[in-house]
Write a protein that holds these residues in place. Structure first.
Motif: not given
Lengths: 495, 174
Positions: A122-125, A259-260, A306-307, A360-361
Motif C-alpha cells: 500500500g505504501v509503495l503504491c 489498495i483499489t 492495511n493496504a 509509513l514505510l
C-alpha cells in the motif's frame, strides 16, 4: 521522487521524529487492540496534541497511529473474538476458530505477516501514485474539480452500506452544513440567523468529533467491553514457509483489492477487509472451509485493510479528497496547520509529504519488529476497563474541539452532532457520507460556480471537456451498478 | 421500519424549513452567474426529493413485508457480534453523559477549565461504573494533573478561567 524520498529519510532520522514514530506505533497498537477505541477515535483524541507540534512531527504522529491501529485490531479479534477496531471484524471469522484449535500463535503470525505485506504494498503504491496523480490533477480546472467532487460523493453513497437513499440524504446534509456561513464568492450571509459564530461557518473538526467520537462514547457507555477471558499460552510465529506458499496468492490479490478500494473516496479499510474476505471465499477451491479457521481467511482481510488504509492516503495527498473518515480528520489537521491538501501540496511541501511516506514505510517495519513483544505484554494492559477510558475520551473530545479555534460555540456544535450521530448510527445511516459532503461541499460549490462563469452560464461545459465528462460518467456508473446488481438479484430470485 | 419513516419525515421537514429561508437570501447575482442562494436551493430540493423517496420506500417495504412476512430474504454474510455485553455498572442512559457534557460547557465560562474538568471526569467515571471512592478520587486527581501539564503547560491552550474567585485562583496554576 528519489530526491524527495532522500529528503524524507533525512527528516525522519532525527531524534524527535524517530521518538514520535516509535511512541505513536505503540499508542496505535494499544488503542487498536483495546476494544472500545478505534483508530478513528485515537486520531481524534490525539488531534489537540498535534496542534502543538510542528507540521512534520504532527503528521508523523497522526499517520503512524492511523497505520498501526489498523493493524492491531486483529490481536483481540483473534484471541478474544472481540475485534479491537471495526477494520478487524472480518478477521474474527477465521482468526478466532483457528485460535480455538490451539493455533493462536500461528493465527497471529499470519495476521502480522499479511498486515505488513499489505501495508508495505500500500505504501509503495502511495509513493508512486501520489506524485503521478497530483501532477495529472495540476491540469484540472474548475469543471474537472467539480466532476471529481461529484464522483467522490456518488462513490461514497454507492459503497456505504448499499442504501442509496440514506447515503444521498447524508451527503445532502453534509453539503448543506457546508453552505452555512459566508458565501465564499459573494460574501452574502447564509443560514446564520444573525449569529456571529455561524458567520465563519461550521468547522469540520467539531462535526467529525461529534459524529465519530462523542456518538461512540454515548453508544459504548451502555456496553461493557472489558475482556474477561484469560489468554491461552502460545508462541507467535510470523513467517512459516508452508503457510506462506499457501497464502501468497491471497495476500497479493487482497492487497491489490484493498489498495483499489482505499483509493476510492469515502470507503476505507473496514469495507476493504469485508469485500476482500468474501472475494477470497469466492476464489477459493474449498469455500466451505472458510469460517473454520483457514489461513486464507485471516490473510485476506488483514492484507486488504492495511493496504486500503494506505490507499486512502492517495486521494488525500494528491487531490485533497479524503478516502475515509480517518483521512478526513487528517485533512482537518492539514487545514489546522495552514495547509490545503491538493495537487499543490507535494510541490509546496515536498519535505512533509515524503517524510509521511517514509514514516509509513517504517511503521510497517516496526509492526513486524514490535508486534510480538507487544502481544506478550498486552495480556497485562488489555484489562483497562471502559470506566477509565471513557472519561478520558470525553475530555479529550472537548479539548480537541475547543483547541481548534478556542471557541466554546464549537463544543456545542460537537455535542449536537454527537447526539445526531448517536441516532443516525442506530438507523444504520452512513456517517461517512455526511463527512464527505461537508468536506467536498465547498469545493463542489465554488468550482461549479466558477465553471459556469467560465462558460458564461452554459451547463454543457461539464460534459464537453473530456476529463470532466469521464469523471461524471464514472459517477453515474457508480450509481447505476448497485441498482443494476440489485435488479439482477431480484430477477434471479423471482425466476 | 419506524425509524426509517421518522428519518424520511425529518428530512422532508428539515429541507422545507431551510428552503423557505434559502429563498429569502438576497440575490447577489451581479458579480457571479450563480447567486448565493442557488447552490443551497439545489441541495435542499435534492434532499427533499430523497426524503420523499425514503417515506415512499419505507411504506412500500412495510406493505411488502406484511404480505410475505414469513419469507426470509436476508442473504447477507454472517458477521460476528461486535457489540459488548450490557454495562451493568451504568445507571440510566446516554443522556446522562450528554447532559453532563452540556453542563460542563456551561460551567466552563463560570468556574473555568481548572475546576470544571475534574467534576466532569469524576461524574463520567462514576457513571460508567467506577464505584470505589479511593479509585474515583485518585483517577480524578491524576487525570487533572495530566490535562493541566499536557494542555496548559506543554501545548499552551488558553482555556477559559471562569469568573470572580475562580479567575483569580486559576492564575495560581496558569
Amino acid at each position: 521522487m528519489v530526491e524527495g524520498l532522500l529528503l524524507g529519510i533525512e527528516n525522519m532520522f532525527q531524534p524527535i521524529p524517530l521518538l514520535i514514530l516509535f511512541a505513536a506505533t505503540l499508542i496505535g497498537f494499544l488503542g487498536g487492540a483495546l476494544p472500545g477505541i478505534s483508530g478513528t477515535m485515537l486520531v481524534i483524541i490525539l488531534l489537540p496534541i498535534s496542534y502543538g507540534l510542528d507540521a512534520i512531527p504532527a503528521f508523523i504522529l497522526l499517520t503512524t497511529i492511523y497505520a498501526s491501529s489498523v493493524f492491531s485490531g486483529l490481536i483481540s479479534a483473534i484471541l478474544f473474538r472481540t475485534p479491537g477496531t471495526p477494520e478487524a471484524v472480518a478477521t474474527v471469522l477465521d482468526g478466532y476458530p483457528m485460535a480455538q484449535k490451539g493455533k493462536a500463535g500461528q493465527a497471529l503470525g499470519i495476521g502480522i505477516f499479511s498486515s505488513v505485506t499489505g501495508g508495505t504494498l500500500g505504501v509503495l503504491c502511495l509513493i508512486f501514485l501520489t506524485p503521478l496523480l497530483a501532477s495529472f490533477a495540476l491540469s484540472f480546472s474548475s469543471p474537472e474539480y467539480f466532476a471529481l467532487a461529484v464522483l467522490g460523493l456518488t462513490v461514497v453513497v454507492s459503497l456505504s452500506g448499499g442504501d442509496l437513499i440514506k447515503g444521498f440524504i447524508g451527503v445532502a446534509l453534509g453539503l448543506f452544513i457546508a453552505t452555512i456561513g459566508m458565501d465564499p464568492m459573494t460574501g452574502a450571509e447564509r443560514f446564520t440567523f444573525g449569529s456571529l459564530e455561524l458567520l465563519s461557518g461550521i468547522d469540520l473538526i467539531p462535526v467529525l468529533i461529534g459524529l465519530f467520537a462523542v456518538s461512540e462514547v454515548l453508544r459504548k457507555s451502555k456496553e461493557d467491553h472489558t475482556i474477561k477471558q484469560q489468554m491461552q499460552k502460545f508462541k507467535t510465529k510470523i513467517f512459516d514457509s508452508t503457510i506462506f506458499n499457501r497464502i501468497k496468492g491471497t495476500i497479493l490479490r487482497s492487497s491489490i483489492l484493498g489498495i483499489t478500494i482505499g483509493i476510492l473516496p469515502g470507503v476505507g479499510a473496514t469495507t476493504a477487509s469485508m469485500v476482500s474476505y468474501s472475494e477470497a471465499t469466492r476464489w477459493s477451491k474449498n469455500p466451505k472451509e472458510f469460517g473454520t479457521g483457514v489461513p486464507e481467511g485471516i490473510a485476506a482481510p488483514e492484507s486488504a485493510n492495511n493496504a486500503a488504509a494506505m490507499g486512502a492516503m492517495v486521494p488525500l495527498l494528491s487531490l485533497g479528497i479524503p478516502g475515509s473518515a480517518t483521512t478526513a480528520i487528517i485533512l482537518g489537521a492539514f487545514v489546522m496547520h495552514g495547509m490545503q491538501p491538493g495537487p499543490m501540496l507535494i510541490k509546496d511541501s515536498p519535505d512533509l509529504v515524503y517524510t509521511i511516506f517514509i514514516s509509513l514505510l517504517l511503521v510497517n517495519l516496526l509492526i513486524l519488529v514490535l508486534s510480538k513483544p507487544f502481544i506478550r505484554i498486552f495480556s497485562k494492559i488489555m484489562k483497562v476497563p471502559y470506566k477509565v477510558l471513557g472519561p478520558f475520551i470525553v475530555i479529550f473530545c472537548v479539548i480537541g474541539t475547543y483547541a481548534v479555534r478556542n471557541s466554546i460555540f464549537d463544543i456545542w456544535i460537537m455535542l449536537l452532532f454527537g447526539l445526531i450521530g448517536f441516532y443516525l448510527d442506530k438507523m444504520k445511516f452512513p456517517l461517512a457520507a455526511v463527512i464527505l459532503g461537508l468536506v467536498l461541499g465547498p469545493i463542489a460549490e465554488v468550482e461549479f460556480r466558477r465553471g459556469l462563469q467560465m462558460s458564461s452560464g452554459d451547463f454543457s461545459i461539464f460534459f464537453t471537456r473530456p476529463i470532466s465528462a469521464v469523471l461524471l460518467g464514472l459517477a453515474l456508473l457508480a450509481l447505476i451498478l448497485p441498482l443494476w446488481s440489485k435488479f439482477r438479484k431480484k430477477r434471479k430470485a423471482t425466476s | 421500519m419506524k425509524s426509517n419513516l421518522v428519518l424520511g419525515v425529518i428530512t422532508i421537514l428539515f429541507s422545507v424549513f431551510f428552503l423557505v429561508i434559502a429563498l429569502q437570501i438576497p440575490d447577489s447575482r451581479t458579480s457571479t452567474i450563480i447567486g448565493s442562494a442557488e447552490w443551497p436551493t439545489i441541495i435542499l430540493v435534492f434532499m427533499l426529493i430523497m426524503g420523499i423517496l425514503q417515506v415512499i420506500k419505507t411504506i412500500l417495504e412495510s406493505k411488502k413485508s406484511a404480505i410475505a412476512s414469513d419469507e426470509n430474504t436476508d442473504d447477507g454474510e454472517e458477521l460476528p457480534q461486535v457489540e459488548g455485553r450490557a454495562n451493568e455498572g451504568l445507571k440510566g442512559s446516554h443522556w446522562y453523559i450528554l447532559i453532563a457534557m452540556a453542563i460542563y460547557v456551561a460551567l466552563l465560562q463560570v468556574i473555568g477549565f481548572l475546576f470544571a474538568t475534574p467534576l466532569l471526569f469524576l461524574f463520567t467515571a462514576w457513571l460508567l461504573g467506577m464505584r470505589k471512592k479511593m479509585m474515583l478520587i485518585l483517577s480524578t486527581v491524576i487525570s487533572t494533573v495530566i490535562f493541566v501539564v499536557l494542555f496548559i503547560y506543554v501545548l499552551g491552550i488558553p482555556f477559559p478561567r471562569g469568573i470572580g474567585i475562580f479567575h483569580t485562583l486559576s492564575f495560581w496554576i496558569y
